[in-house]
Scaffold this active site. Structure first.
Site, short mmCIF file in Angstrom:
data_model
loop_
_atom_site.label_atom_id
_atom_site.label_comp_id
_atom_site.label_asym_id
_atom_site.label_seq_id
_atom_site.Cartn_x
_atom_site.Cartn_y
_atom_site.Cartn_z
N GLU A 71 0.80 -1.22 0.00
CA GLU A 71 0.00 0.00 0.00
C GLU A 71 0.84 1.28 0.00
OE1 GLU A 71 -3.12 0.37 -0.29
OE2 GLU A 71 -4.11 -1.48 0.29
N SER B 125 -24.35 -31.15 51.18
CA SER B 125 -23.54 -31.21 52.40
C SER B 125 -22.30 -30.34 52.36
CB SER B 125 -23.13 -32.67 52.65
OG SER B 125 -24.26 -33.50 52.81
#
Length: 789
Positions: A76, A348
């Protein structure tokens, strides 16, 4: 004068231009929603959610010196690192090309200008718009580094379909992170922002390959890659269909997303929103992945029995950091429900904390005998899981075997509200009511807890056992999946002084490790002993929840198995579902050192070898045990006594002035009649105290289990409309004794050996009397409640 005015106007205009130039960029530059993304502690992607606009757009991150950064700059904007935002050479080249073609074929845009163009919404390419881009590009370069600008560009550039940004593109098109991209993959992604439609499967494949290969040639020519790499890269395939993103912790992803949304709603207008949802968690990717595989494999077996869901959480014991968060398994029923924060019946699981608290208060001895006999407290009649009674059992064994009745009886003496306040101080966040509203069932699952809180409590117990002598701060604090150095709100439950001492914590963990467990738990106990794991199981009433939690000095693992819908299953037992999952997880975590004994917080005491209570003058054998240092001393052993027997040792003798026969004095271990009646059926070596000669007795050999004095009993109405039956139970030390039953002076009947009497008392107050054939009598007054009560 005119000249001065003109100069003044120029200064003003210049100032305005500078001011406009300075504030020409919006903050932030990109006002777009980002995907919510979470990572493991080492940076590996755990999962992500699509942004609110339907795009896969990850928050910006640096791409400095990566393969993609090299490729995108070469493709680019080759001079990106050197120009000030605008490249005059590129603009001149574009102008020549446009004049030659007679139309706009090139814009000469730099990466900086393209970043501005993306931020402005990709407006139509006009001369005016190009001038704006140039000005804003120059402005952007003044306040941002080249690496920041490159990161902004690649994080917001289109990569085909609904994929925006490099990181999302790397995962969607290649299934890997940006750091793992090959040169061919980096080149493929580098050519997409200008032509994102090329990546569409079935279209433009030749064009995409040609652009990629051309870029690879340029990279080789410029010396970024070797000739061999170029040739190999060209034969790599192009991406096909988009790939799914990792889903290693989907429930944690959803949980952190909801937390972020809640935080954003609470932020005021003047506080910045946290829209860049890039979250690094404490999750260990390897542990998370392995735990998920184990849990799903076991769950596939359970689903054959209609048990559809399971969850697990793994903590670093010392820091409380979450290493694995498996909120649920792959299930067609409620698989999306996160079980970890969901309130469920505790079973429990709370028993160890009552045990530890009573050790600290001196109300319990580690191996002191506790009662395990039929118990009815008002209308509440707890039962053991085995439906049997052993009479008396050492407290540490009662804890390890999870015997219900001793826990209920001890909670009654400790106080329900007192225990509820203790649990809240430890970090249980689901106890919203007054403790007495839960009643005695609190210890057996009468309240709801979360897997999150319980993992934190057991880790806190382990941390407390290893606390240093200088530290008085509580080691009980909430788990966290955020690194502690970043977010410390996870310690909001920290209290100044620990409610459980290191000594009591250590003795509790010790009890959960060494005691041999019966029946189906035996195999897991052998494993736990080899691995030195303190662990506890729990199954809620109706077989709706199966729990197993284990802890060591390094790891804490909590597992839940059940149905998120609340449906119970007879096959849902913790020892056959949650426990094997727990120990397989521990097996891959590896061993860790056991806790060092906190000698500084323990004291030694001589206790009766048989009862576990402090040794008294009548105790024949003693042993040494450890107690919490600050625990008050318990009363001496109440079971050992000195008795006088006849020469045959089959009768007790009351010494009087008229006693002429020869007697023998012996020490004898004597249980109360009720406990003794059950204890002798499990312990054949127990010697029952001989009866007295004649009818005279110094102690009553008769015991009545229920009702308790002034208790209130609700009896349900049966299908035929009659009041249901009440079963009373009694025991006698003499197995040959006969017991006669009376209700309100009305004779009900007599019993021998097994002393149970059924009756249908009317509503109101009653007096129950039991009398043996020696004249010993026990009476209890009770009340039968009506439906209106």
């Amino acid at each position: 004068m005119l000249r001065n005015n003109f100069r003044y106007i120029c200064y003003v205009m210049a100032g305005i231009v500078i001011l406009l130039f300075s504030f020409s960029l919006s903050t932030p530059l990109f006002k777009v929603p980002y995907s919510h993304v979470i990572y493991a502690r080492n940076g590996e992607l755990l999962g992500a959610l699509v942004a609110t606009d339907g795009q896969w757009r990850f928050p910006p991150q640096p791409v400095k010196d990566s393969r993609f950064a090299i490729a995108i700059i070469e493709y680019e904007d080759r001079r990106f690192r050197y120009h000030p935002g605008v490249d005059p050479i590129a603009i001149a080249r574009a102008a020549v090309q446009n004049i030659r073609e007679g139309r706009i074929v090139s814009g000469g845009s730099t990466i900086t200008m393209q970043t501005i163009r993306l931020a402005r919404g990709n407006r139509n390419r006009t001369f005016y718009e190009k001038i704006i881009e140039v000005i804003l590009a120059l402005r952007l370069e003044l306040t941002h580094s080249k690496d920041d600008i490159l990161a902004l560009y690649v994080s917001n550039a289109p990569f085909g379909g609904n994929v925006v940004g490099l990181e999302a593109a790397a995962w969607r098109w290649f299934g890997r992170s940006t750091e793992e991209l090959s040169w061919a993959e980096a080149a493929t992604l580098a050519v997409l922002p200008n032509s994102p439609g090329l990546v569409h499967p079935g279209r433009n494949r030749d064009t995409l390959k040609q652009k990629r290969d051309s870029l690879l040639d340029r990279l080789a020519k410029r010396g970024f890659i070797t000739e061999e790499t170029r040739l190999l890269a060209k034969i790599e395939p192009l991406p096909q269909e988009p790939r799914p993103l990792p889903r290693q912790a989907p429930h944690l992803l959803a949980r952190t997303f909801m937390e972020q949304q809640s935080q954003n709603r609470q932020r005021s207008f003047f506080h910045k929103r946290n829209d860049h949802a890039r979250i690094t968690t404490t999750i260990d990717y390897r542990i998370q992945e392995r735990a998920s595989v184990i849990l799903n494999r076991w769950s596939s077996r359970f689903q054959g029995n209609g048990v559809m869901n399971a969850a697990a959480i793994i903590l670093d014991t010392q820091t409380g950091e979450v290493l694995a968060y498996v909120g649920n398994v792959h299930s067609r029923i409620a698989g999306d429900v996160d079980i970890i924060p969901a309130p469920r019946s505790s079973g429990s699981l709370l028993k160890p904390f009552l045990y530890a608290a009573m050790l600290d208060s001196g109300e319990l001895m580690p191996a002191g005998l506790v009662s395990d006999i039929p118990t009815r407290i008002g209308s509440y009649s707890p039962e053991n899981n085995t439906r049997t009674f052993v009479g008396m059992i050492p407290a540490d064994q009662a804890l390890a075997r999870s015997v219900n009745i001793p826990a209920v009886r001890k909670l009654r003496s400790f106080g329900v509200d007192r225990f509820a306040r203790l649990l809240r101080s430890l970090g249980v966040s689901t106890l919203f009511r007054h403790g007495d509203d839960y009643g005695l069932p609190l210890i057996l699952g009468g309240a709801e807890v979360t897997l999150w809180d319980m993992a934190g409590l057991y880790a806190g117990l382990a941390r407390t056992a290893t606390a240093e002598i200088e530290s008085r701060d509580s080691k009980f604090f909430s788990p966290t999946y955020y690194p502690r150095v970043v977010k410390t709100e996870g310690r909001q439950n920290l209290t100044r002084v620990s409610p459980i001492s290191p000594g009591a914590a250590y003795l509790t963990l010790d009890a959960l490790t060494y005691v041999v467990r019966p029946g189906e738990e035996a195999a897991w106990q052998n494993f736990a002993s080899a691995r030195r794991i303190a662990w506890k199981t729990g199954t809620s009433f109706g077989f709706r929840d199966a729990w197993a939690i284990g802890t060591t000095s390094r790891w804490t693992v909590a597992v839940w198995v059940g149905n998120a819908t609340g449906e119970g299953r007879a096959e849902l037992r913790s020892t056959t579902t949650a426990a094997p999952v727990l120990f397989e997880i521990f097996s891959f975590l590896g061993s860790s050192e056991w806790f060092e004994k906190p000698f500084y917080d323990l004291k030694v005491a001589e206790v009766c070898f048989l009862s576990g209570f402090p040794a008294g003058g009548n105790c024949e054998a003693i042993r040494i045990t450890s107690l919490p240092r600050n625990a008050p001393f318990h009363n001496p052993c109440p079971f050992c006594r000195t008795v006088t027997l006849n020469e045959a040792q089959d009768r007790q003798v009351v010494l009087t002035a008229n006693t002429i026969e020869r007697t023998i004095t012996r020490r004898w271990f004597v249980m109360p009649p009720a406990e003794e009646w059950f204890f002798t059926r499990w312990n054949l070596d127990y010697r029952v105290l001989p009866p007295f000669e004649g009818v005279s007795a110094r102690s009553t050999p008769l015991a009545l289990f229920n009702p308790e004095e002034n208790s209130q009993i609700y009896v349900p109405v049966e299908i035929d409309g009659r009041l249901g039956q009440v079963v009373f139970m009694a025991a006698h030390r003499d197995s040959n004794a006969t017991i006669h039953w009376h209700l309100n002076e009305q004779f009900l009947g007599s019993t021998q050996v097994f002393h149970e009497m059924e009756t249908r008392p009317a509503t109101g107050v009653h007096l129950l009397s039991v009398v043996d054939n020696f004249g010993n009598t026990v009476q209890r007054r009770f009340r039968i409640l009506s439906a209106a009560d």
